[in-house]
Enzyme design. Structure first.
Site, PDB file in Angstrom:
ATOM      1  N   GLU A   1       0.881  -1.148   0.034  1.00  0.00           N
ATOM      2  CA  GLU A   1      -0.191  -0.089  -0.018  1.00  0.00           C
ATOM      3  C   GLU A   1       0.781   1.328  -0.093  1.00  0.00           C
ATOM      4  OE1 GLU A   1      -3.397   0.469  -0.363  1.00  0.00           O
ATOM      5  OE2 GLU A   1      -2.326   2.394  -0.675  1.00  0.00           O
TER       6      GLU A   1
ATOM      7  N   PHE B   1       8.650  16.047  -2.272  1.00  0.00           N
ATOM      8  CA  PHE B   1       9.566  15.512  -1.226  1.00  0.00           C
ATOM      9  C   PHE B   1      11.202  16.336  -1.080  1.00  0.00           C
ATOM     10  CE2 PHE B   1       8.112  11.830   1.191  1.00  0.00           C
ATOM     11  CZ  PHE B   1       6.870  11.821   0.606  1.00  0.00           C
TER      12      PHE B   1
ATOM     13  N   GLY C   1       8.979  11.408   9.922  1.00  0.00           N
ATOM     14  CA  GLY C   1       8.603  10.711  11.026  1.00  0.00           C
ATOM     15  C   GLY C   1       7.703   9.970  10.722  1.00  0.00           C
TER      16      GLY C   1
ATOM     17  N   CYS D   1       5.884   4.857   9.604  1.00  0.00           N
ATOM     18  CA  CYS D   1       6.636   4.251   8.027  1.00  0.00           C
ATOM     19  C   CYS D   1       7.943   4.537   8.061  1.00  0.00           C
ATOM     20  CB  CYS D   1       5.674   4.710   7.037  1.00  0.00           C
ATOM     21  SG  CYS D   1       3.956   3.901   7.020  1.00  0.00           S
TER      22      CYS D   1
ATOM     23  N   LYS E   1      10.545   3.233  10.500  1.00  0.00           N
ATOM     24  CA  LYS E   1      10.707   1.977  10.717  1.00  0.00           C
ATOM     25  C   LYS E   1      11.226   1.174   9.234  1.00  0.00           C
ATOM     26  CE  LYS E   1       6.130   0.181   9.994  1.00  0.00           C
ATOM     27  NZ  LYS E   1       6.294  -0.465   8.567  1.00  0.00           N
TER      28      LYS E   1
ATOM     29  N   LYS F   1       2.682  14.898  10.323  1.00  0.00           N
ATOM     30  CA  LYS F   1       2.535  15.717   9.266  1.00  0.00           C
ATOM     31  C   LYS F   1       1.048  16.352   9.395  1.00  0.00           C
ATOM     32  CE  LYS F   1       1.464  13.464   5.563  1.00  0.00           C
ATOM     33  NZ  LYS F   1       1.596  12.141   4.512  1.00  0.00           N
TER      34      LYS F   1
END
Ligand code: NAD
Length: 480
Positions: free
Chosen positions: A150, A267, A275, A278, A281, A338
């Site tokens: 996803e 981006f 942060g 997702c 990690k 965010k």
């Protein structure tokens, strides 16, 4: 299609609601019985635009909720696994939730099913799910295991799900290919959009690319994509840090860089680091995957170090603007990791609050939707919670913007200036228009603009210099 979605968190709940919207019959499952009861009662546990409307439209019709995994899976043709894959203490993905689901599924398969792994997992996980199912008694002829990573982003999850750039299917056989392509057909062929009830998003959606790969390639694509996006953020943060030292303005620099179609503008916004649940990690897990096969993916180590350093730099910036932090009262706008979401997991804003608190600062905080979740992760007594952005600013010695909510950019800066005790604004997301903030008589500090630039702009404004910055050897010079 009849679909069971296991795990009703950010990904599972959005997927379940969107599958129902595409015309499928869906049961969303979770082992958190309380969450399921709330969902059954019409309560939406996460903040996500369009999700309440979709759930209201399909609840008790094409969309149902259950904590009975076995029953939900027995009635389904296709089962999506959407449980969490948090980091373990050593950095690898903790796959115990996925394994738990695989074990339960082994006892639930009474007819051929397609099982689709949607959680973000290390390459080889679908193989491990297959082995687990067989080990716990499932017959290999009764199931296929496919991968359908996803790519939705929190804050725009429903739109991302229904208007994706691409739909990625890692399929092991024809049975799974046919089943999953049938599920996504209304999006891939764009027939969903001609329906009278289709959601009208601001952007006209285009047909997504459907990419069909091997299972392992699909698993790799997701990890490699997230790690690359994190790398892009750390790269632009590093560019911003150089801009501050050489007298360039990173906003101009990224505009120039991003206009190159090979680079692209997205981006490329510097700030206080990435942060959320997702990127941190997934970068760790992807590096662990590489290490486990004997490859030192050292560039990812650097990505993580730059990211951590970015927070320390921002604290230095606040310290320099304030001279000392002990007993300074800071207004903090933004708590979620965010804008557009209430998710505070691994939020840089909350890391910064803890770092500033450790230096003796007092803080009043506000976020339009994340206050409740923030209370669960900010230790009691560390901050005061304000009713709105203006109340947050009242009497504060500086304003910090740490989440990119559009309403923060639209504040009345004359009013903010009157409410603040000292006219200092530190923008950790480069969200604000520096000219507007300065025009209201305040000092503006963003990320990636040099001392000289700020000083030059300052010269033409009527801003009183509130406090002189302290020059520190380990951080770039800042304008007063
Ligand atoms: P989440 O923590 O919000 O949701 C996971 C849900 O799974 C929880 O509600 C939990 O109770 C449930 N669960 C755990 N074990 C279960 C079991 N045995 N049976 C039934 N339910 C169970 O997690 P999330 O943010 O939705 O992420 C899920 C996965 O999707 C992760 O691998 C994540 O990396 C990936 N992903 C997340 C995002 C995102 O923006 N959040 C985007 C893309 C991919």
């Amino acid at each position: 299609m009849k679909i069971a979605v296991i795990g009703s968190g950010y990904v599972g709940l959005v997927s379940a609601a969107c599958f129902a919207e595409l015309g499928h019959e869906v049961v969303a499952v979770d082992n958190d019985a309380n969450k399921i009861e709330l969902l059954k009662a019409g309560h939406i546990p996460i903040h996500e635009e369009y999700l309440p409307e979709l759930i209201a439209r399909h609840r008790n019709q094409r969309l149902n909720f259950s904590s009975d995994l076995r029953a939900a899976c027995r009635n389904a043709d296709v089962i999506f696994i959407c449980v969490g894959t948090p980091p373990s203490a050593t950095g690898e993905a903790d796959l115990s939730y996925v394994e738990g689901v695989a074990k339960e599924l082994a006892g639930a398969l009474d007819s051929p099913k397609v099982i689709v792994e949607k959680s973000t997992v290390p390459v080889g996980t679908c193989e491990a799910i297959y082995r687990t199912l067989v080990l716990y008694g499932a017959s290999p002829s009764d199931f296929s295991i496919a991968s359908n990573p996803e790519f939705l982003r929190e804050g725009t999850a429903v739109m991302d799900f229904l208007c994706p750039d691409r739909i990625l299917l890692g399929v092991p056989d024809e049975r799974s290919r046919q089943a999953i392509t049938a599920i996504y057909r209304p999006l891939v062929e764009a027939t969903y959009w001609s329906g009278p009830t289709a959601i009208r998003f601001p952007n006209v959606p285009s047909k997504p690319l459907q990419i069909i790969t091997s299972v392992k390639s699909a698993e790799m694509i997701k990890h490699a994509s997230n790690a690359f996006l994190a790398l892009k953020i750390s790269y632009v943060n590093s560019v911003a840090n150089v801009c501050e030292r050489v007298g360039a303005d990173v906003r101009e620099v990224v505009h120039g860089m991003g206009s190159d179609s090979r680079i692209g503008p997205r981006f490329l916004n510097p700030g206080i680091g990435y942060g959320g649940s997702c990127f941190p990690k997934d970068v760790l897990a992807f590096r662990s995957v590489a290490a486990s096969v004997g490859y030192d993916f050292s560039i990812l180590t650097e990505v993580m170090e730059v990211n951590e350093d970015q927070k320390r730099r921002f604290v230095s910036k606040v310290r320099d603007a304030m001279w000392t932090l002990r007993n300074k009262k800071l207004a903090v706008l933004g708590l979620a990791f965010k804008g557009g979401t209430d998710d505070c997991r691994d939020s840089p804003a909350i890391d910064l609050i803890k770092m500033l608190y450790a230096e003796g600062a007092r803080m009043v905080v506000f976020d339009p939707v994340a206050m409740e979740r923030a209370r669960n992760v900010i230790p009691d007594g560390m901050v005061e919670y304000a009713q709105d952005a203006y109340a947050c600013c009242t009497g504060a010695d500086a304003l910090l913007v740490l989440t990119e909510w559009p309403e923060f950019a639209a504040l009345d800066w004359q009013m903010v200036s009157r409410l603040l005790n000292l006219p200092i604004v530190l923008d950790g997301k480069n969200l604000l228009d520096p000219a507007r903030v300065r025009a209201a008589g305040m000092q503006y500090f963003g990320v990636g603009a040099s001392a000289e630039l700020a000083a030059a702009e300052q010269k033409y404004s009527t801003v009183p210099v509130a406090l002189l910055p302290v020059q520190r050897a380990d951080v770039p010079a800042l304008a007063s």
